[in-house]
Design a protein around this motif. Structure first.
Motif, PDB file in Angstrom:
ATOM      1  N   GLU A   3      15.976   5.652  10.449  1.00 58.00           N
ATOM      2  CA  GLU A   3      16.874   5.730  10.147  1.00 58.00           C
ATOM      3  C   GLU A   3      15.399   4.777   8.871  1.00 58.00           C
ATOM      4  N   PRO A   4      15.029   5.211   7.561  1.00 51.68           N
ATOM      5  CA  PRO A   4      13.722   4.766   6.337  1.00 51.68           C
ATOM      6  C   PRO A   4      14.407   3.639   6.228  1.00 51.68           C
ATOM      7  N   GLN A   5      13.196   2.290   5.454  1.00 48.44           N
ATOM      8  CA  GLN A   5      13.203   1.342   6.054  1.00 48.44           C
ATOM      9  C   GLN A   5      14.062   1.537   4.221  1.00 48.44           C
ATOM     10  N   ALA A   6      14.969   0.254   4.034  1.00 53.13           N
ATOM     11  CA  ALA A   6      15.106   0.002   2.504  1.00 53.13           C
ATOM     12  C   ALA A   6      14.387  -0.462   1.525  1.00 53.13           C
ATOM     13  N   ASP A   7      14.478  -0.256   0.625  1.00 60.44           N
ATOM     14  CA  ASP A   7      13.781  -0.760  -0.678  1.00 60.44           C
ATOM     15  C   ASP A   7      14.460  -1.697  -1.316  1.00 60.44           C
ATOM     16  N   TYR A   8      14.623  -3.129  -1.201  1.00 55.76           N
ATOM     17  CA  TYR A   8      14.855  -3.528  -2.228  1.00 55.76           C
ATOM     18  C   TYR A   8      14.259  -4.386  -3.701  1.00 55.76           C
ATOM     19  N   ASP A   9      12.999  -4.107  -3.468  1.00 58.10           N
ATOM     20  CA  ASP A   9      11.598  -5.218  -4.639  1.00 58.10           C
ATOM     21  C   ASP A   9      12.303  -4.183  -5.554  1.00 58.10           C
ATOM     22  N   ASN A  10      11.327  -3.282  -5.442  1.00 54.98           N
ATOM     23  CA  ASN A  10      11.662  -1.803  -6.369  1.00 54.98           C
ATOM     24  C   ASN A  10      12.863  -1.849  -7.604  1.00 54.98           C
ATOM     25  N   PRO A  11      13.884  -1.505  -6.938  1.00 55.88           N
ATOM     26  CA  PRO A  11      14.959  -1.332  -7.932  1.00 55.88           C
ATOM     27  C   PRO A  11      15.275  -2.551  -8.627  1.00 55.88           C
ATOM     28  N   TRP A  12      15.380  -3.095  -7.982  1.00 60.59           N
ATOM     29  CA  TRP A  12      15.721  -4.866  -8.553  1.00 60.59           C
ATOM     30  C   TRP A  12      14.608  -5.287  -9.503  1.00 60.59           C
ATOM     31  N   LYS A  13      13.321  -4.825  -9.312  1.00 58.29           N
ATOM     32  CA  LYS A  13      12.456  -5.170 -10.556  1.00 58.29           C
ATOM     33  C   LYS A  13      12.459  -3.937 -11.691  1.00 58.29           C
ATOM     34  N   GLU A  14      13.062  -3.070 -11.514  1.00 54.19           N
ATOM     35  CA  GLU A  14      12.945  -2.345 -12.550  1.00 54.19           C
ATOM     36  C   GLU A  14      14.335  -2.753 -13.081  1.00 54.19           C
ATOM     37  N   THR A 283      -1.064  11.792  -1.548  1.00 56.07           N
ATOM     38  CA  THR A 283      -0.814  12.670  -0.814  1.00 56.07           C
ATOM     39  C   THR A 283       0.793  12.067  -0.315  1.00 56.07           C
ATOM     40  N   LEU A 284       0.816  11.104   0.174  1.00 53.99           N
ATOM     41  CA  LEU A 284       1.690  11.169   1.549  1.00 53.99           C
ATOM     42  C   LEU A 284       3.042  11.128   0.332  1.00 53.99           C
ATOM     43  N   GLN A 285       4.125  11.933   1.718  1.00 53.81           N
ATOM     44  CA  GLN A 285       5.192  12.440   0.774  1.00 53.81           C
ATOM     45  C   GLN A 285       6.898  11.509   1.444  1.00 53.81           C
ATOM     46  N   ASP A 286       6.416  10.474   2.441  1.00 53.33           N
ATOM     47  CA  ASP A 286       7.401  10.155   2.609  1.00 53.33           C
ATOM     48  C   ASP A 286       7.841   8.410   2.191  1.00 53.33           C
ATOM     49  N   VAL A 287       8.705   8.061   1.796  1.00 50.92           N
ATOM     50  CA  VAL A 287       9.051   7.197   0.912  1.00 50.92           C
ATOM     51  C   VAL A 287       9.214   6.221   2.328  1.00 50.92           C
ATOM     52  N   SER A 288       9.814   6.333   3.187  1.00 47.44           N
ATOM     53  CA  SER A 288      10.049   5.248   4.125  1.00 47.44           C
ATOM     54  C   SER A 288       8.595   4.978   4.876  1.00 47.44           C
ATOM     55  N   VAL A 289       7.974   5.906   5.070  1.00 48.94           N
ATOM     56  CA  VAL A 289       6.382   5.218   5.767  1.00 48.94           C
ATOM     57  C   VAL A 289       4.884   4.577   3.970  1.00 48.94           C
ATOM     58  N   LEU A 290       5.368   4.975   3.293  1.00 49.69           N
ATOM     59  CA  LEU A 290       5.208   4.168   1.491  1.00 49.69           C
ATOM     60  C   LEU A 290       5.064   3.060   1.879  1.00 49.69           C
ATOM     61  N   THR A 291       7.093   3.137   2.451  1.00 49.72           N
ATOM     62  CA  THR A 291       7.466   1.596   2.221  1.00 49.72           C
ATOM     63  C   THR A 291       6.449   0.582   3.420  1.00 49.72           C
ATOM     64  N   GLN A 292       6.054   1.404   4.584  1.00 51.56           N
ATOM     65  CA  GLN A 292       5.701   0.094   5.228  1.00 51.56           C
ATOM     66  C   GLN A 292       4.273  -0.506   4.979  1.00 51.56           C
ATOM     67  N   LEU A 293       3.693   1.329   4.665  1.00 53.25           N
ATOM     68  CA  LEU A 293       2.421   0.670   4.349  1.00 53.25           C
ATOM     69  C   LEU A 293       2.508  -0.731   3.011  1.00 53.25           C
ATOM     70  N   LEU A 294       2.800  -0.678   2.272  1.00 53.42           N
ATOM     71  CA  LEU A 294       3.395  -1.557   1.581  1.00 53.42           C
ATOM     72  C   LEU A 294       3.173  -3.141   1.427  1.00 53.42           C
ATOM     73  N   LYS A 295       3.913  -2.927   3.115  1.00 54.62           N
ATOM     74  CA  LYS A 295       4.151  -4.446   3.355  1.00 54.62           C
ATOM     75  C   LYS A 295       3.220  -4.513   4.581  1.00 54.62           C
ATOM     76  N   GLN A 296       2.605  -3.590   4.813  1.00 57.65           N
ATOM     77  CA  GLN A 296       1.207  -4.102   5.953  1.00 57.65           C
ATOM     78  C   GLN A 296      -0.013  -3.771   5.229  1.00 57.65           C
ATOM     79  N   ALA A 297      -0.213  -3.742   3.553  1.00 51.61           N
ATOM     80  CA  ALA A 297      -1.249  -4.308   3.088  1.00 51.61           C
ATOM     81  C   ALA A 297      -0.773  -4.999   2.416  1.00 51.61           C
ATOM     82  N   ILE A 298       0.276  -5.824   2.319  1.00 44.73           N
ATOM     83  CA  ILE A 298       0.040  -7.314   2.309  1.00 44.73           C
ATOM     84  C   ILE A 298      -0.283  -8.001   3.261  1.00 44.73           C
ATOM     85  N   ALA A 299      -0.207  -8.079   4.661  1.00 41.06           N
ATOM     86  CA  ALA A 299       0.020  -8.643   5.399  1.00 41.06           C
ATOM     87  C   ALA A 299      -2.276  -8.591   6.077  1.00 41.06           C
ATOM     88  N   ILE A 300      -2.696  -7.717   5.996  1.00 44.38           N
ATOM     89  CA  ILE A 300      -3.682  -7.145   6.776  1.00 44.38           C
ATOM     90  C   ILE A 300      -4.814  -7.908   6.186  1.00 44.38           C
TER      91      ILE A 300
END
Length: 319
Positions: A3-14, A283-300
Protein backbone atom coordinates in the motif's frame (compact mmCIF):
# COMPACT_ATOMS: atom_id res chain seq x y z
CA UNK A 1 -0.16 -5.95 -2.22
CA UNK A 2 1.99 -3.06 -1.00
CA UNK A 3 0.00 0.00 0.00
CA UNK A 4 1.58 3.33 -1.05
CA UNK A 5 1.68 6.03 1.60
CA UNK A 6 -1.23 8.47 1.49
CA UNK A 7 -0.46 12.11 0.80
CA UNK A 8 -2.50 14.61 2.81
CA UNK A 9 -0.30 17.71 2.83
CA UNK A 10 -0.12 18.52 -0.87
CA UNK A 11 -3.86 18.14 -1.61
CA UNK A 12 -4.75 20.35 1.35
CA UNK A 13 -2.21 22.96 0.32
CA UNK A 14 -3.43 23.02 -3.27
CA UNK A 15 -7.08 23.09 -2.22
CA UNK A 16 -6.40 26.07 0.06
CA UNK A 17 -4.69 27.83 -2.83
CA UNK A 18 -7.64 27.27 -5.17
CA UNK A 19 -10.63 27.44 -2.84
CA UNK A 20 -9.67 29.70 0.06
CA UNK A 21 -13.05 31.44 0.33
CA UNK A 22 -14.89 28.11 0.28
CA UNK A 23 -12.50 26.84 2.98
CA UNK A 24 -13.39 29.68 5.35
CA UNK A 25 -17.10 29.46 4.51
CA UNK A 26 -17.21 25.79 5.56
CA UNK A 27 -14.86 25.71 8.53
CA UNK A 28 -14.61 29.26 9.89
CA UNK A 29 -17.71 31.33 9.02
CA UNK A 30 -16.84 34.03 11.58
CA UNK A 31 -13.54 34.69 9.81
CA UNK A 32 -15.26 34.52 6.42
CA UNK A 33 -17.75 37.18 7.53
CA UNK A 34 -15.14 39.90 8.24
CA UNK A 35 -13.33 39.66 4.88
CA UNK A 36 -14.17 41.76 1.84
CA UNK A 37 -14.44 39.10 -0.89
CA UNK A 38 -14.86 41.72 -3.58
CA UNK A 39 -11.17 42.47 -3.21
CA UNK A 40 -8.48 39.95 -4.22
CA UNK A 41 -6.77 37.71 -1.68
CA UNK A 42 -3.08 36.96 -2.03
CA UNK A 43 -1.23 33.77 -1.10
CA UNK A 44 2.09 34.49 0.61
CA UNK A 45 4.19 31.31 0.58
CA UNK A 46 7.54 33.11 0.53
CA UNK A 47 6.52 35.35 3.41
CA UNK A 48 5.43 32.30 5.42
CA UNK A 49 8.81 30.66 4.88
CA UNK A 50 10.41 33.73 6.47
CA UNK A 51 8.19 33.29 9.54
CA UNK A 52 8.54 29.53 9.97
CA UNK A 53 11.83 28.34 11.52
CA UNK A 54 14.09 26.36 9.18
CA UNK A 55 13.64 23.22 11.29
CA UNK A 56 9.87 23.46 10.78
CA UNK A 57 9.83 24.14 7.02
CA UNK A 58 9.30 20.54 5.97
CA UNK A 59 6.78 19.80 8.71
CA UNK A 60 4.62 22.76 7.74
CA UNK A 61 4.08 21.82 4.09
CA UNK A 62 0.33 22.38 4.24
CA UNK A 63 0.38 25.68 6.16
CA UNK A 64 -0.71 28.78 4.28
CA UNK A 65 -0.55 32.54 4.79
CA UNK A 66 -2.96 34.87 2.98
CA UNK A 67 -3.26 38.64 2.72
CA UNK A 68 -6.89 39.74 2.79
CA UNK A 69 -8.90 42.94 3.17
CA UNK A 70 -11.38 43.54 5.96
CA UNK A 71 -14.83 44.88 5.20
CA UNK A 72 -13.76 48.11 6.89
CA UNK A 73 -11.02 48.55 4.27
CA UNK A 74 -7.99 47.58 6.36
CA UNK A 75 -5.42 44.98 5.41
CA UNK A 76 -5.23 41.78 7.46
CA UNK A 77 -3.48 38.41 7.42
CA UNK A 78 -4.92 34.92 7.70
CA UNK A 79 -2.53 32.23 8.94
CA UNK A 80 -3.84 28.68 8.41
CA UNK A 81 -2.23 25.73 10.16
CA UNK A 82 -3.06 22.23 8.94
CA UNK A 83 -2.27 19.23 11.14
CA UNK A 84 -3.30 16.40 8.84
CA UNK A 85 -1.29 13.34 9.81
CA UNK A 86 0.14 13.73 13.29
CA UNK A 87 -1.31 12.66 16.57
CA UNK A 88 -1.27 14.83 19.65
CA UNK A 89 1.54 17.40 19.79
CA UNK A 90 2.19 18.89 23.20
CA UNK A 91 3.62 22.11 21.78
CA UNK A 92 1.01 22.75 19.07
CA UNK A 93 -0.75 25.63 20.87
CA UNK A 94 2.58 27.24 21.71
CA UNK A 95 3.63 26.98 18.08
CA UNK A 96 0.35 28.60 17.03
CA UNK A 97 1.17 31.53 19.28
CA UNK A 98 4.76 31.81 18.04
CA UNK A 99 3.74 31.89 14.37
CA UNK A 100 0.92 34.31 15.13
CA UNK A 101 3.24 36.71 16.92
CA UNK A 102 5.97 36.44 14.28
CA UNK A 103 3.45 37.27 11.59
CA UNK A 104 2.21 40.31 13.53
CA UNK A 105 5.71 41.39 14.48
CA UNK A 106 6.91 41.27 10.88
CA UNK A 107 3.97 42.97 9.19
CA UNK A 108 2.19 44.86 12.00
CA UNK A 109 -1.22 43.84 10.65
CA UNK A 110 -4.11 42.06 12.38
CA UNK A 111 -3.66 38.27 12.18
CA UNK A 112 -6.35 35.59 12.16
CA UNK A 113 -4.83 32.24 13.17
CA UNK A 114 -6.85 29.14 12.30
CA UNK A 115 -6.15 25.43 12.81
CA UNK A 116 -7.49 22.33 11.04
CA UNK A 117 -6.92 19.10 12.93
CA UNK A 118 -7.05 16.01 10.73
CA UNK A 119 -5.60 13.56 13.24
CA UNK A 120 -7.39 10.55 14.71
CA UNK A 121 -7.43 11.52 18.40
CA UNK A 122 -10.93 12.83 19.14
CA UNK A 123 -10.01 14.40 22.47
CA UNK A 124 -7.07 16.45 21.13
CA UNK A 125 -8.41 19.96 20.55
CA UNK A 126 -5.78 22.60 21.34
CA UNK A 127 -7.29 26.09 20.98
CA UNK A 128 -5.52 28.23 23.59
CA UNK A 129 -2.03 29.25 24.61
CA UNK A 130 -1.18 31.55 27.46
CA UNK A 131 0.43 32.12 30.81
CA UNK A 132 0.35 34.60 33.67
CA UNK A 133 3.29 35.51 35.88
CA UNK A 134 3.98 38.36 38.26
CA UNK A 135 0.96 40.35 37.19
CA UNK A 136 1.75 39.92 33.47
CA UNK A 137 -0.67 37.89 31.37
CA UNK A 138 -0.43 36.69 27.77
CA UNK A 139 -2.89 34.58 25.76
CA UNK A 140 -4.02 33.54 22.29
CA UNK A 141 -7.31 31.77 21.64
CA UNK A 142 -7.73 30.43 18.10
CA UNK A 143 -10.58 28.68 16.25
CA UNK A 144 -10.14 24.99 15.45
CA UNK A 145 -11.86 22.72 12.92
CA UNK A 146 -11.70 19.05 13.89
CA UNK A 147 -12.26 16.86 10.83
CA UNK A 148 -13.39 13.88 12.91
CA UNK A 149 -16.47 15.91 13.91
CA UNK A 150 -17.68 15.79 10.32
CA UNK A 151 -18.12 12.01 10.43
CA UNK A 152 -21.52 12.62 12.06
CA UNK A 153 -22.42 15.13 9.32
CA UNK A 154 -21.71 12.85 6.38
CA UNK A 155 -25.06 13.43 4.70
CA UNK A 156 -24.54 17.20 4.82
CA UNK A 157 -21.11 16.76 3.26
CA UNK A 158 -22.59 14.64 0.46
CA UNK A 159 -25.26 17.25 -0.25
CA UNK A 160 -22.84 20.19 -0.19
CA UNK A 161 -21.26 21.68 -3.30
CA UNK A 162 -18.48 23.30 -1.28
CA UNK A 163 -15.18 21.89 -2.65
CA UNK A 164 -13.90 21.42 0.89
CA UNK A 165 -16.75 19.04 1.67
CA UNK A 166 -15.06 16.78 -0.90
CA UNK A 167 -11.71 17.31 0.82
CA UNK A 168 -13.13 16.34 4.22
CA UNK A 169 -14.74 13.17 2.85
CA UNK A 170 -11.56 12.18 1.01
CA UNK A 171 -9.46 12.84 4.11
CA UNK A 172 -11.71 10.86 6.46
CA UNK A 173 -12.05 7.89 4.11
CA UNK A 174 -8.32 7.82 3.38
CA UNK A 175 -7.71 7.55 7.12
CA UNK A 176 -10.47 4.98 7.61
CA UNK A 177 -9.23 2.69 4.82
CA UNK A 178 -5.60 2.49 5.82
CA UNK A 179 -4.60 -1.13 5.28
CA UNK A 180 -7.72 -1.98 3.24
CA UNK A 181 -6.92 -0.68 -0.28
CA UNK A 182 -9.90 -2.41 -1.92
CA UNK A 183 -12.28 -0.49 0.34
CA UNK A 184 -10.35 2.72 -0.35
CA UNK A 185 -10.75 2.16 -4.07
CA UNK A 186 -14.54 1.86 -3.60
CA UNK A 187 -14.71 5.11 -1.63
CA UNK A 188 -12.44 6.86 -4.08
CA UNK A 189 -14.69 5.85 -6.94
CA UNK A 190 -17.78 6.97 -4.98
CA UNK A 191 -16.30 10.43 -4.33
CA UNK A 192 -15.12 10.89 -7.92
CA UNK A 193 -18.47 9.80 -9.33
CA UNK A 194 -20.18 12.34 -7.07
CA UNK A 195 -18.14 15.10 -8.71
CA UNK A 196 -19.98 14.41 -11.96
CA UNK A 197 -23.35 14.22 -10.24
CA UNK A 198 -23.17 17.37 -8.10
CA UNK A 199 -23.05 19.84 -10.97
CA UNK A 200 -19.46 21.03 -10.62
CA UNK A 201 -17.91 22.84 -13.56
CA UNK A 202 -15.51 20.93 -15.79
CA UNK A 203 -12.59 22.88 -14.30
CA UNK A 204 -13.62 22.00 -10.75
CA UNK A 205 -14.17 18.33 -11.64
CA UNK A 206 -10.68 18.06 -13.09
CA UNK A 207 -9.11 19.95 -10.17
CA UNK A 208 -10.99 18.07 -7.43
CA UNK A 209 -10.34 14.77 -9.17
CA UNK A 210 -6.61 15.50 -8.99
CA UNK A 211 -6.84 16.28 -5.26
CA UNK A 212 -8.76 13.08 -4.52
CA UNK A 213 -6.43 11.06 -6.71
CA UNK A 214 -3.37 12.46 -4.94
CA UNK A 215 -4.69 11.85 -1.45
CA UNK A 216 -6.40 8.49 -1.87
CA UNK A 217 -3.41 6.67 -3.32
CA UNK A 218 -3.87 3.05 -4.39
CA UNK A 219 -1.56 0.18 -5.26
CA UNK A 220 -0.74 0.19 -8.96
CA UNK A 221 -3.10 -2.64 -9.89
CA UNK A 222 -6.09 -1.09 -8.09
CA UNK A 223 -5.29 2.33 -9.54
CA UNK A 224 -5.38 0.82 -13.02
CA UNK A 225 -8.76 -0.76 -12.27
CA UNK A 226 -10.01 2.57 -10.94
CA UNK A 227 -9.02 4.38 -14.14
CA UNK A 228 -10.73 1.76 -16.28
CA UNK A 229 -13.90 2.02 -14.20
CA UNK A 230 -13.87 5.79 -14.57
CA UNK A 231 -13.42 5.54 -18.32
CA UNK A 232 -16.37 3.14 -18.62
CA UNK A 233 -18.54 5.41 -16.49
CA UNK A 234 -17.81 8.40 -18.69
CA UNK A 235 -18.59 6.42 -21.82
CA UNK A 236 -21.85 5.02 -20.43
CA UNK A 237 -23.04 8.37 -19.10
CA UNK A 238 -21.77 10.32 -22.10
CA UNK A 239 -19.77 12.64 -19.82
CA UNK A 240 -16.29 12.60 -21.38
CA UNK A 241 -14.68 15.11 -19.00
CA UNK A 242 -11.52 13.21 -18.07
CA UNK A 243 -9.77 11.54 -20.96
CA UNK A 244 -7.09 8.88 -20.51
CA UNK A 245 -4.58 11.51 -21.58
CA UNK A 246 -5.82 13.83 -18.83
CA UNK A 247 -5.72 11.04 -16.26
CA UNK A 248 -2.13 10.29 -17.18
CA UNK A 249 -1.33 14.01 -17.16
CA UNK A 250 -2.69 14.32 -13.61
CA UNK A 251 -0.43 11.50 -12.50
CA UNK A 252 2.54 13.20 -14.12
CA UNK A 253 1.56 16.44 -12.40
CA UNK A 254 1.56 14.67 -9.04
CA UNK A 255 5.01 13.23 -9.73
CA UNK A 256 6.37 16.59 -10.81
CA UNK A 257 5.02 18.31 -7.70
CA UNK A 258 6.51 15.67 -5.43
CA UNK A 259 9.89 15.84 -7.12
CA UNK A 260 9.89 19.64 -6.76
CA UNK A 261 8.98 19.32 -3.07
CA UNK A 262 11.91 16.97 -2.40
CA UNK A 263 14.35 19.28 -4.16
CA UNK A 264 12.97 22.36 -2.39
CA UNK A 265 13.39 20.80 1.06
CA UNK A 266 16.95 19.79 0.23
CA UNK A 267 17.71 23.34 -0.97
CA UNK A 268 16.23 24.90 2.16
CA UNK A 269 18.20 22.61 4.44
CA UNK A 270 21.50 22.16 2.61
CA UNK A 271 21.76 24.89 -0.02
CA UNK A 272 22.42 24.12 -3.68
CA UNK A 273 21.42 20.68 -4.96
CA UNK A 274 23.87 19.32 -7.52
CA UNK A 275 22.50 18.85 -11.07
CA UNK A 276 23.37 15.15 -10.97
CA UNK A 277 21.19 14.63 -7.87
CA UNK A 278 18.36 16.69 -9.38
CA UNK A 279 18.48 14.54 -12.48
CA UNK A 280 18.13 11.31 -10.48
CA UNK A 281 15.21 12.69 -8.43
CA UNK A 282 13.46 13.86 -11.60
CA UNK A 283 13.59 10.34 -13.06
CA UNK A 284 11.65 8.76 -10.18
CA UNK A 285 8.21 7.50 -11.24
CA UNK A 286 6.75 6.16 -7.98
CA UNK A 287 4.68 8.64 -5.93
CA UNK A 288 5.00 6.59 -2.74
CA UNK A 289 8.81 6.49 -3.05
CA UNK A 290 8.92 10.25 -3.60
CA UNK A 291 6.65 10.81 -0.59
CA UNK A 292 8.95 8.69 1.55
CA UNK A 293 12.00 10.56 0.27
CA UNK A 294 10.29 13.85 1.08
CA UNK A 295 9.84 12.82 4.70
CA UNK A 296 13.43 11.58 4.84
CA UNK A 297 14.70 14.85 3.36
CA UNK A 298 13.10 16.64 6.32
CA UNK A 299 14.84 14.50 8.93
CA UNK A 300 18.29 13.62 7.55
CA UNK A 301 21.43 15.29 8.83
CA UNK A 302 23.31 15.74 5.54
CA UNK A 303 22.90 15.69 1.77
CA UNK A 304 25.26 12.70 1.70
CA UNK A 305 22.87 10.75 3.92
CA UNK A 306 20.02 11.59 1.53
CA UNK A 307 22.07 10.33 -1.41
CA UNK A 308 22.62 7.04 0.39
CA UNK A 309 18.89 6.67 1.05
CA UNK A 310 18.16 7.48 -2.58
CA UNK A 311 20.60 4.80 -3.72
CA UNK A 312 18.86 2.29 -1.44
CA UNK A 313 15.49 3.12 -3.02
CA UNK A 314 16.93 2.76 -6.51
CA UNK A 315 18.55 -0.57 -5.62
CA UNK A 316 15.24 -1.86 -4.20
CA UNK A 317 13.44 -0.95 -7.44
CA UNK A 318 15.87 -3.04 -9.50
CA UNK A 319 15.59 -6.14 -7.32
Amino acid sequence: MNEPQADYDNPWKEALEQYFEAFLALFFPDAHAVIDWNRPTESLDKELQQIVPEAEVGKRLADKLFKVWQLGGEEAWVLVHIEVQSQEESDFAERMYIYHYRCFDRYRKPVISLAVLGDERASWRPSFYGYALGGCELSLRFPVAKLLDYETEWQSLEESTNPFAVMVMAHLKTKATRGVPQERKQWKWSLVRRLFERGYSREDIVRLFRLIDTMMVLPEELQREFKEELSRYQEDSQMPLLSRIELDAKQEGILETRRDDVITILEVRFGEVLPELREVINTLQDVSVLTQLLKQAIAILSIEEFQQLLEQHLAAETE
